[in-house]
Write a protein that holds these residues in place. Structure first.
Motif, PDB file in Angstrom:
ATOM      1  N   ASN A  98       0.805  -1.222   0.000  1.00 30.60           N
ATOM      2  CA  ASN A  98       0.000   0.000   0.000  1.00 30.60           C
ATOM      3  C   ASN A  98       0.837   1.270   0.000  1.00 30.60           C
ATOM      4  O   ASN A  98       0.298   2.354  -0.200  1.00 30.60           O
ATOM      5  CB  ASN A  98      -0.942   0.019   1.217  1.00 30.60           C
ATOM      6  CG  ASN A  98      -2.147  -0.878   1.007  1.00 30.60           C
ATOM      7  OD1 ASN A  98      -2.460  -1.241  -0.118  1.00 30.60           O
ATOM      8  ND2 ASN A  98      -2.810  -1.237   2.090  1.00 30.60           N
ATOM      9  N   HIS A 102      -1.156   3.463  -6.049  1.00 35.21           N
ATOM     10  CA  HIS A 102      -1.962   2.442  -6.734  1.00 35.21           C
ATOM     11  C   HIS A 102      -3.430   2.843  -6.748  1.00 35.21           C
ATOM     12  O   HIS A 102      -3.854   3.746  -6.023  1.00 35.21           O
ATOM     13  CB  HIS A 102      -1.812   1.089  -6.022  1.00 35.21           C
ATOM     14  CG  HIS A 102      -2.398   1.057  -4.634  1.00 35.21           C
ATOM     15  ND1 HIS A 102      -1.755   1.611  -3.533  1.00 35.21           N
ATOM     16  CD2 HIS A 102      -3.572   0.573  -4.163  1.00 35.21           C
ATOM     17  CE1 HIS A 102      -2.510   1.454  -2.464  1.00 35.21           C
ATOM     18  NE2 HIS A 102      -3.634   0.830  -2.809  1.00 35.21           N
ATOM     19  N   ASP A 104      -7.106   0.562  -6.365  1.00 36.13           N
ATOM     20  CA  ASP A 104      -7.444  -0.773  -5.882  1.00 36.13           C
ATOM     21  C   ASP A 104      -8.031  -1.636  -7.002  1.00 36.13           C
ATOM     22  O   ASP A 104      -8.841  -1.169  -7.804  1.00 36.13           O
ATOM     23  CB  ASP A 104      -8.468  -0.677  -4.740  1.00 36.13           C
ATOM     24  CG  ASP A 104      -7.897   0.071  -3.541  1.00 36.13           C
ATOM     25  OD1 ASP A 104      -6.698  -0.074  -3.283  1.00 36.13           O
ATOM     26  OD2 ASP A 104      -8.667   0.801  -2.892  1.00 36.13           O
ATOM     27  N   TRP A 243     -13.174   6.786  -2.721  1.00 39.61           N
ATOM     28  CA  TRP A 243     -12.390   7.255  -3.863  1.00 39.61           C
ATOM     29  C   TRP A 243     -12.691   6.459  -5.117  1.00 39.61           C
ATOM     30  O   TRP A 243     -13.041   5.290  -5.075  1.00 39.61           O
ATOM     31  CB  TRP A 243     -10.887   7.256  -3.568  1.00 39.61           C
ATOM     32  CG  TRP A 243     -10.277   5.933  -3.266  1.00 39.61           C
ATOM     33  CD1 TRP A 243      -9.874   4.985  -4.151  1.00 39.61           C
ATOM     34  CD2 TRP A 243      -9.959   5.426  -1.955  1.00 39.61           C
ATOM     35  NE1 TRP A 243      -9.331   3.917  -3.477  1.00 39.61           N
ATOM     36  CE2 TRP A 243      -9.369   4.165  -2.136  1.00 39.61           C
ATOM     37  CE3 TRP A 243     -10.111   5.915  -0.647  1.00 39.61           C
ATOM     38  CZ2 TRP A 243      -8.939   3.382  -1.071  1.00 39.61           C
ATOM     39  CZ3 TRP A 243      -9.677   5.139   0.414  1.00 39.61           C
ATOM     40  CH2 TRP A 243      -9.099   3.888   0.191  1.00 39.61           C
ATOM     41  N   HIS A 250      -3.786   6.308  -4.841  1.00 39.81           N
ATOM     42  CA  HIS A 250      -3.562   6.598  -3.424  1.00 39.81           C
ATOM     43  C   HIS A 250      -2.411   5.758  -2.910  1.00 39.81           C
ATOM     44  O   HIS A 250      -1.994   4.783  -3.557  1.00 39.81           O
ATOM     45  CB  HIS A 250      -4.834   6.346  -2.612  1.00 39.81           C
ATOM     46  CG  HIS A 250      -5.316   4.919  -2.656  1.00 39.81           C
ATOM     47  ND1 HIS A 250      -6.052   4.415  -3.693  1.00 39.81           N
ATOM     48  CD2 HIS A 250      -5.141   3.893  -1.786  1.00 39.81           C
ATOM     49  CE1 HIS A 250      -6.330   3.142  -3.460  1.00 39.81           C
ATOM     50  NE2 HIS A 250      -5.780   2.799  -2.306  1.00 39.81           N
ATOM     51  N   ARG A 266     -11.786  -1.504   4.674  1.00 38.93           N
ATOM     52  CA  ARG A 266     -12.123  -1.096   3.304  1.00 38.93           C
ATOM     53  C   ARG A 266     -13.158  -2.027   2.703  1.00 38.93           C
ATOM     54  O   ARG A 266     -13.015  -3.250   2.777  1.00 38.93           O
ATOM     55  CB  ARG A 266     -10.878  -1.106   2.425  1.00 38.93           C
ATOM     56  CG  ARG A 266     -11.131  -0.465   1.054  1.00 38.93           C
ATOM     57  CD  ARG A 266      -9.933  -0.600   0.150  1.00 38.93           C
ATOM     58  NE  ARG A 266     -10.023  -1.821  -0.631  1.00 38.93           N
ATOM     59  CZ  ARG A 266      -8.969  -2.469  -1.135  1.00 38.93           C
ATOM     60  NH1 ARG A 266      -7.753  -2.029  -0.926  1.00 38.93           N
ATOM     61  NH2 ARG A 266      -9.143  -3.563  -1.840  1.00 38.93           N
TER      62      ARG A 266
HETATM   63 MN    MN Z   1      -5.472   0.731  -1.715  1.00 40.90          MN
END
Ligand code: MN
Ligand code: OGA
Length: 283
Positions: A98, A102, A104, A243, A250, A266
């Motif tokens: 992370n 990147h 997701d 997002w 991010h 998440r």
């Molecule tokens: Mn991420």
């Protein structure tokens, strides 16, 4: 906030939302790419209900330590025991991915529309999350480069991005996460605004020699992330961010995981092909 992102107050997103309230939120999301809702502490069920308003949730595969649930946990706390996870535990090494810029789930065949991250417990300092807009980055490219990018398709590979941080997936995990290909230039079907789908999982440009493709992806990533308008979110408990994985990148930043607890949950909304909103992703 910089040229993207919006802070939304005056609406309760923890309780079920009226259709018109969600429609307004969705519209701000499409325009601004990043939503910040301060002080909306929610539990798992409430997060699932809010996230599902955007679309179907991904069920994480075994590449995620929370496999089987709709949650990806960014945490140094063991969910079963409540104890802090030792720094040398593979679950901590895994989260180092992370730290790379990147978006997701770009490595999935059906990519992600958006992610919802809720702050359940935050360290007293550190552990901020940084964002950039790849729509802003696209706009800043010159016309020649924009023309070069049009029609290019990029291969995104989870095993590749994890190797970059020294994390070797097992053969079973690799088999579960085959690489996926997506248009480099994404078009938002609501706004017609273009953005770049790039980031740590982006491995190769289809039809280009490996080095040339990698150089282009590096160049685009550098341009997107060296811009001045990085938004840095310093979390407070109860914060909720949403997002756009098609139009932002991010990355996590470090915190003192040996001494402080961090629990972030998440949910990841799939860019369902059955969703008419998704038509633009094939452009
Ligand atoms: Mn991420
Ligand atoms: C994520 C992520 C960053 C962070 O949840 O997808 O990249 O700061 N999180 O926890």
């Amino acid at each position: 906030m910089p040229t993207f992102g919006a802070e939304i107050t005056g609406v309760d997103i923890v309780s079920p939302l009226a259709g018109e309230d969600f429609a307004a939120i969705r519209s701000v999301f499409e325009m601004h790419g990043l939503l910040y809702f301060p002080d909306q502490p929610m539990d798992d069920d409430q997060q699932v209900a809010f996230s599902e308003r955007f679309g179907p949730l991904e069920r994480t595969v075994s590449t995620n330590p929370a496999g089987g649930s709709p949650f990806a946990r960014q945490s140094n706390v063991d969910i079963e025991t409540g104890e802090t996870i030792p720094l040398d535990d593979p679950r901590m090494a895994y989260q180092k991915g992370n730290y790379l810029w990147h978006a997701d789930s770009t490595f999935k065949t059906i990519p992600s529309l958006c992610s919802v991250l809720t702050a359940r417990e935050v360290p007293p300092d550190g552990g901020a999350t940084e964002f950039v807009s790849t729509a802003t980055a696209y706009d800043a490219l010159d016309d020649d480069l924009k023309a070069t990018l049009e029609g290019l398709v990029v291969e995104h590979d989870f095993a590749y991005s994890r190797l970059r941080t020294g994390f070797q997936l097992t053969d079973a995990q690799i088999a579960e996460s085959p690489a996926a290909c997506h248009p480099l230039v994404q078009v938002n079907p609501h706004t017609d605004r273009k953005s770049l789908m790039i980031g740590a999982h982006a491995k190769a440009v289809i039809g280009w020699p490996a080095e040339k493709g990698a150089a282009l992806l590096d160049e685009l990533l550098a341009r997107a992330t060296e811009q001045q308008d990085i938004y840095r979110h310093e979390w407070r408990t109860g914060d909720v961010l949403v997002w756009d994985n098609r139009a932002t990148l991010h990355r996590a930043t470090p915190y003192d995981a040996a001494h402080h607890r961090r629990i972030m949950q998440r949910t990841t909304v799939s860019y369902a092909v059955s969703d008419p909103e998704a038509a633009g992703s094939a452009a």
